[in-house]
Design an enzyme around this catalytic site. Structure first.
Site, PDB file in Angstrom:
ATOM      1  N   SER A   5      26.977  36.263  42.016  1.00  0.00           N
ATOM      2  CA  SER A   5      28.040  37.274  41.896  1.00  0.00           C
ATOM      3  C   SER A   5      29.319  36.617  41.409  1.00  0.00           C
ATOM      4  O   SER A   5      29.705  35.568  41.918  1.00  0.00           O
ATOM      5  CB  SER A   5      28.277  37.900  43.277  1.00  0.00           C
ATOM      6  OG  SER A   5      29.376  38.791  43.228  1.00  0.00           O
ATOM      7  N   GLN A  16      26.530  34.035  48.060  1.00  0.00           N
ATOM      8  CA  GLN A  16      27.519  33.312  48.868  1.00  0.00           C
ATOM      9  C   GLN A  16      27.460  31.799  48.643  1.00  0.00           C
ATOM     10  O   GLN A  16      28.281  31.059  49.166  1.00  0.00           O
ATOM     11  CB  GLN A  16      27.288  33.599  50.356  1.00  0.00           C
ATOM     12  CG  GLN A  16      27.626  35.016  50.778  1.00  0.00           C
ATOM     13  CD  GLN A  16      29.128  35.289  50.787  1.00  0.00           C
ATOM     14  OE1 GLN A  16      29.941  34.374  50.802  1.00  0.00           O
ATOM     15  NE2 GLN A  16      29.483  36.560  50.767  1.00  0.00           N
ATOM     16  N   THR A  51      24.667  43.056  43.749  1.00  0.00           N
ATOM     17  CA  THR A  51      23.885  44.189  44.274  1.00  0.00           C
ATOM     18  C   THR A  51      22.877  44.642  43.230  1.00  0.00           C
ATOM     19  O   THR A  51      21.687  44.842  43.519  1.00  0.00           O
ATOM     20  CB  THR A  51      24.840  45.358  44.639  1.00  0.00           C
ATOM     21  OG1 THR A  51      25.698  44.910  45.682  1.00  0.00           O
ATOM     22  CG2 THR A  51      24.072  46.584  45.088  1.00  0.00           C
ATOM     23  N   CYS A  77      31.155  49.948  59.231  1.00  0.00           N
ATOM     24  CA  CYS A  77      32.043  50.721  60.077  1.00  0.00           C
ATOM     25  C   CYS A  77      31.621  52.176  60.104  1.00  0.00           C
ATOM     26  O   CYS A  77      31.330  52.768  59.078  1.00  0.00           O
ATOM     27  CB  CYS A  77      33.449  50.610  59.499  1.00  0.00           C
ATOM     28  SG  CYS A  77      34.574  51.881  60.009  1.00  0.00           S
ATOM     29  N   THR A 123      26.104  48.305  26.882  1.00  0.00           N
ATOM     30  CA  THR A 123      26.973  47.350  26.176  1.00  0.00           C
ATOM     31  C   THR A 123      27.514  46.316  27.164  1.00  0.00           C
ATOM     32  O   THR A 123      27.989  46.663  28.241  1.00  0.00           O
ATOM     33  CB  THR A 123      28.135  48.098  25.486  1.00  0.00           C
ATOM     34  OG1 THR A 123      27.552  49.026  24.580  1.00  0.00           O
ATOM     35  CG2 THR A 123      29.054  47.146  24.737  1.00  0.00           C
ATOM     36  N   ASN A 150      25.940  35.786  54.462  1.00  0.00           N
ATOM     37  CA  ASN A 150      27.318  36.222  54.274  1.00  0.00           C
ATOM     38  C   ASN A 150      28.083  36.389  55.584  1.00  0.00           C
ATOM     39  O   ASN A 150      29.302  36.369  55.599  1.00  0.00           O
ATOM     40  CB  ASN A 150      27.372  37.524  53.484  1.00  0.00           C
ATOM     41  CG  ASN A 150      26.400  38.563  53.993  1.00  0.00           C
ATOM     42  OD1 ASN A 150      25.182  38.315  54.041  1.00  0.00           O
ATOM     43  ND2 ASN A 150      26.903  39.708  54.395  1.00  0.00           N
TER      44      ASN A 150
HETATM   45  N1  PLP Z   1      24.600  39.349  48.527  1.00  0.00           N
HETATM   46  C1  PLP Z   1      25.404  38.757  49.422  1.00  0.00           C
HETATM   47  C2  PLP Z   1      24.853  37.661  50.279  1.00  0.00           C
HETATM   48  C3  PLP Z   1      26.738  39.137  49.524  1.00  0.00           C
HETATM   49  O1  PLP Z   1      27.533  38.532  50.405  1.00  0.00           O
HETATM   50  C4  PLP Z   1      27.222  40.180  48.693  1.00  0.00           C
HETATM   51  C5  PLP Z   1      28.587  40.667  48.823  1.00  0.00           C
HETATM   52  O2  PLP Z   1      29.165  40.717  49.885  1.00  0.00           O
HETATM   53  C6  PLP Z   1      26.337  40.753  47.770  1.00  0.00           C
HETATM   54  C7  PLP Z   1      25.037  40.316  47.717  1.00  0.00           C
HETATM   55  C8  PLP Z   1      26.782  41.843  46.842  1.00  0.00           C
HETATM   56  O3  PLP Z   1      27.633  41.313  45.863  1.00  0.00           O
HETATM   57  P1  PLP Z   1      28.350  42.258  44.812  1.00  0.00           P
HETATM   58  O4  PLP Z   1      29.670  42.626  45.443  1.00  0.00           O
HETATM   59  O5  PLP Z   1      28.529  41.425  43.581  1.00  0.00           O
HETATM   60  O6  PLP Z   1      27.485  43.427  44.594  1.00  0.00           O
END
Ligand code: PLP
Length: 411
Positions: free
Chosen positions: A230, A210, A96, A356, A268, A178
């Protein structure tokens, strides 16, 4: 995902049921797209950096230098996995954050040079791309084109070509979705962008969160300028991500301070997490083909069984060019929110891949974009498989689904 989690909690408590009994039954996890367990070897690599090698990498003494050396090694390993330079890797606190840094960082640099900027993205991006884009539209006056996708879930490179403008600063198209797992034609889109030789350079970002466990990640072959990863989607720890930034791509920092991460992300470094990230990525690259083959066999079995055993069910999104571990299934007439809770009560974890609002699942923007009605989007479940999924797990889930699905059909 957490909102779906809280959704389940709301349901469970409203129905007065206790989840604690789940501890006594075999639980089956089919939500690897939400998060993966930390691999044993990855955990082993991380452990010394909690309480043995605990110095601050910015400190000049040996404790600090040991920690710095661990961060340097992790950066070099990450760069090797992507085929880029160490200096092109920025560790962040999540995908994110990496997406925010890519989008807002590139936009802010472009806005230093001109008043109006245009960005191209798609309607099926993750919220961590869509929300910063909405911020840039509302607060920074950027103009954003959200490209539609085909019914299979794909962005058309010709749509990117047609959307490119004189003032386009950035294109951001995810590598793999995702919710429905569709894999976008990143290299083709990169070629289209490269051919667009206008006054301002257009930078190309892809969210590969993903993709890491199953798809090639060499940035030169993909032709991207920025790429997000990620840790917790590839059997690494949560709370760590990385952004590849090709040399010469101007990115303004979001976090200012001590100048860590080449001044792009102060704070850090989370040494154990960064070490775990690199170990997980290295492992993912080494085992990619094996993991993909295993996941694909399970997925194909699951799709064949579910469509044979439950009438009218079908796969959402294209079967071709799809992540090998994703099966997003439409159960016509079923209430997906209730089905998720009922499965959870049986010890089975799946997801709807949508947000949700109190007790109802919000309509998925991805399923809407591929043409599902509101009703069908709310009748769809995402099953995502991983390294620890077995055929026996799938048989058990299929039996329970056959039993439950009738109960949750809304006529
Ligand atoms: N981008 C995609 C395609 C994702 O599926 C996700 C998490 O579901 C993220 C970004 C965000 O990842 P993070 O949990 O590391 O912030």
């Amino acid at each position: 995902m957490s909102r779906v989690g809280s959704c389940i909690t709301v349901y469970a408590s409203r129905h007065g049921k206790l989840l604690s009994f789940l501890a006594f039954m075999k639980r089956i996890y089919l939500d690897y797209a939400a998060s993966t367990p930390v691999d044993e070897e990855v955990l082993k690599a991380m452990l010394p950096y909690f309480s043995e090698t605990y110095g601050n990498p910015s400190s000049v003494h040996a404790f600090g230098q040991d920690a710095q050396s661990a961060v340097d090694t992790a950066r070099a390993k990450t760069a090797a996995a992507l085929g880029c330079l160490s200096q092109e890797i920025i560790f962040t606190g999540s995908a994110t954050e990496a997406n925010n840094l890519a989008l807002i960082g590139v936009a802010e640099e472009a806005l230093k040079k001109r008043k109006n900027i245009h960005i191209i993205s798609s309607r099926v991006e993750h919220e961590s791309v869509l929300e910063p884009l909405s911020y840039l539209e509302k607060e920074r006056g950027a103009s954003v084109t959200y490209l539609p996708v085909t019914s299979g879930g794909f962005v058309r490179p010709e749509d990117v070509q047609n959307a490119l403008r004189e003032d386009t600063a950035l294109v951001s198209i995810m590598y793999a979705n995702n919710e429905v797992g569709t894999i976008q034609p990143i290299a083709e889109i990169a070629n289209v962008i490269r051919a667009h030789n206008k006054k301002f350079r257009v930078f190309f970002h892809t969210d590969a969160a993903q993709a890491a466990s199953y798809l090639p990640l060499a940035v030169a072959q993909l032709g991207v300028d920025l790429m997000t990863l990620s840790g917790h989607k590839m059997y690494g720890p949560k709370g760590v991500g990385a952004l590849y930034i090709k040399k010469g791509t101007p990115v303004a920092p979001l976090v200012h301070g001590g100048g860590q991460e080449y001044g792009k992300r102060s704070g850090t470094e989370n040494v154990p997490a960064v070490v775990g990230f690199a170990a997980a990525l290295e492992r993912a690259v080494a085992h990619r083909e094996e993991a993909a083959g295993q996941a694909e066999a399970l997925r194909n079995y699951f799709i064949a069984q579910i469509t044979a055993r439950i009438p009218d069910t079908r796969l959402n999104g294209s079967r071709e060019n799809r992540l090998p571990n994703n099966a997003n299934i439409l159960f016509p007439g079923a209430n997906a929110a209730e089905l998720i809770v009922a499965l959870d009560m049986e010890g089975i974890a799946v997801s709807a891949g949508s947000a949700c609002q109190s007790k109802a699942l919000a309509e998925s923007h991805v399923l809407s974009a591929i043409g599902l009605s509101k009703k069908d989007a709310k009748s769809s479940l995402r099953f995502s498989f991983g390294n620890y999924t077995t055929k026996e797990d799938l048989d058990a889930v299929l039996d329970i689904l056959v039993k439950l699905e009738k109960k949750f059909r809304v006529k």
